[in-house]
Design a protein around this motif. Structure first.
Motif, PDB file in Angstrom:
ATOM      1  N   HIS A 219       0.875  -1.180   0.000  1.00  0.00           N
ATOM      2  CA  HIS A 219       0.000   0.000   0.000  1.00  0.00           C
ATOM      3  C   HIS A 219       0.910   1.228   0.000  1.00  0.00           C
ATOM      4  O   HIS A 219       1.345   1.699   1.060  1.00  0.00           O
ATOM      5  N   TYR A 220       1.206   1.715  -1.191  1.00  0.00           N
ATOM      6  CA  TYR A 220       2.102   2.861  -1.309  1.00  0.00           C
ATOM      7  C   TYR A 220       1.447   4.105  -0.715  1.00  0.00           C
ATOM      8  O   TYR A 220       0.233   4.304  -0.797  1.00  0.00           O
ATOM      9  N   GLN A 221       2.289   4.937  -0.122  1.00  0.00           N
ATOM     10  CA  GLN A 221       1.812   6.190   0.450  1.00  0.00           C
ATOM     11  C   GLN A 221       1.590   7.193  -0.684  1.00  0.00           C
ATOM     12  O   GLN A 221       2.469   7.416  -1.518  1.00  0.00           O
ATOM     13  N   GLY A 222       0.399   7.771  -0.737  1.00  0.00           N
ATOM     14  CA  GLY A 222       0.097   8.797  -1.723  1.00  0.00           C
ATOM     15  C   GLY A 222       0.134  10.179  -1.117  1.00  0.00           C
ATOM     16  O   GLY A 222       0.396  10.350   0.086  1.00  0.00           O
ATOM     17  N   VAL A 223      -0.135  11.160  -1.923  1.00  0.00           N
ATOM     18  CA  VAL A 223      -0.141  12.542  -1.433  1.00  0.00           C
ATOM     19  C   VAL A 223      -1.216  12.729  -0.379  1.00  0.00           C
ATOM     20  O   VAL A 223      -1.042  13.471   0.600  1.00  0.00           O
TER      21      VAL A 223
ATOM     22  N   HIS B 120       6.420   8.353  -2.135  1.00  0.00           N
ATOM     23  CA  HIS B 120       6.342   9.468  -1.200  1.00  0.00           C
ATOM     24  C   HIS B 120       6.820   9.014   0.186  1.00  0.00           C
ATOM     25  O   HIS B 120       6.614   7.848   0.570  1.00  0.00           O
ATOM     26  N   PRO B 121       7.436   9.906   0.935  1.00  0.00           N
ATOM     27  CA  PRO B 121       7.826   9.543   2.310  1.00  0.00           C
ATOM     28  C   PRO B 121       6.610   9.207   3.160  1.00  0.00           C
ATOM     29  O   PRO B 121       5.501   9.665   2.904  1.00  0.00           O
TER      30      PRO B 121
END
Length: 367
Positions: free
Chosen positions: A292-296, A335-336
């Protein structure tokens, strides 16, 4: 790495012009090169293909029959190979759309140079019955490229192409085209059939499952086609799709020792996901992990990555590990922040962990 659009270069335009001029003394090579080359550097890939196709429409013979003879002459001389064939395909699909009797055989001749899978689609929309009759005839063509064109060109959700909405709504006619190709001697063709089946599964999973069971029972090559064609349903954890492939969605399997190491990394670096599976009974397991990639605006929906398929013996601990790099790609920006990683076995999420991503490290020169 070079961009695909750079393949459609002034050098390619010159080569294409030479191929066509060699096939027709009346072809105005100079006019074509000037029209096709002017301003092409400002365009992206598809726009470059269409731009060169329009230049062909302005300089090729106006008679479809005569233009077809020029294209065939260039093909007979060994020309129009690779990317050079793509603008020609687009030209045929546009300038000859009203003449499927000329255009369809021409696309069959062109497809072995690279692929005519994009150019065939306007004819499906504009001349459905005529094109479907031709596609059915091509399923027994001696050229594997032509047989593949049947499957690839009718995929409802072909990447980089507009959807074939009629086949998104009703895939049965396209599926009927695949039936003679499931056992094709060519892996190139069978892989296309599998990709087409995977497309259909996104809109009509029940139809695909019925077809998959039938192909497994009565096909000599159905195992590969079905396994590859059900991959999206398997990634989604679809219990029936998993069962078709021999995986028990409800098999008692537990996970322990799930962790990421290191647990904090900068963008562009990698972490190693480790875990151990324990099956109560001997079980065939399809093992994936989901990031689950971090989005804006927070975490995104999970992206499934295949890990392996493995026989788990009863009562034994089986360790697994996978190194995963968090690098920005053309389709994904990292994204961090915290990124959740889940382990999915036979369609069930058994556990989750987290890796914390920091801003990419930058090297500093001497003060």
């Amino acid at each position: 790495m070079a961009d695909f659009k750079d393949e459609l270069s002034p050098e390619l335009i010159g080569r294409l012009a030479g191929d066509l001029a060699g096939a027709s003394a009346s072809f105005d090579r100079t006019a074509f090169e000037q029209l096709a080359g002017t301003g092409i550097g400002d365009l992206e890939l598809k726009a470059r293909i269409d731009w060169i196709a329009r230049a062909l429409a302005a300089t090729m013979p106006t008679s479809p029959e005569e233009a077809g003879r020029v294209v065939r002459g260039a093909l007979d001389s060994g020309g129009l190979t690779g990317w050079a064939s793509m603008p020609v395909n687009a030209y045929v699909a546009s300038a000859m759309l009203d003449r499927p009797d000329v255009a369809l055989p021409l696309l069959a001749a062109l497809t072995s140079r690279y692929t005519a899978e994009f150019a065939i689609r306007p004819f499906v929309e504009a001349h459905y019955e005529v094109t479907m009759d031709q596609l059915r005839a091509w399923t027994t063509d001696p050229d594997e490229h032509v047989r593949r064109l049947v499957s690839e060109g009718t995929r409802p959700r072909l990447p980089w192409a507009s959807q074939l909405s009629r086949f998104v709504a009703d895939s049965a006619p396209a599926l009927a085209l695949l039936e003679p190709l499931v056992n094709d001697e060519s892996l190139y063709v069978r892989r296309s059939v599998a990709n087409h089946l995977n497309d259909i599964s996104k809109d009509h999973p029940d139809l695909v499952l019925v077809t998959a069971r039938r192909w497994l029972r009565g096909s000599t090559q159905g195992d590969f086609v079905v396994r590859h064609g059900l991959r999206t349903l398997v990634k989604r954890g679809h219990p029936e799709a998993l069962a078709v492939l021999g995986f028990d969605h409800h098999a008692p399997i537990e996970i322990t020792d799930l962790a990421c190491s290191p647990s904090t990394i900068p963008i562009e670096e990698a972490t190693t996901v480790t875990f151990t599976l324990h099956a109560t009974d001997a079980t065939r397991a399809a093992i994936d992990y989901i990031v689950h990639y971090q989005g804006v605006r927070g975490p995104k929906a999970g992206k499934v990555f295949k890990l392996t398929a493995r026989d788990l013996p009863a009562g034994q601990a089986v360790p697994f590990s996978r190194r995963h790099r968090f690098e920005s790609l053309s389709v994904r920006t990292i994204h961090p922040g915290p990124h959740r990683i889940e382990v999915q076995v036979n369609g069930r999420v058994l556990g989750a962990t987290e890796v914390h991503i920091t801003a990419a490290e930058t090297s500093q020169g001497p003060a």
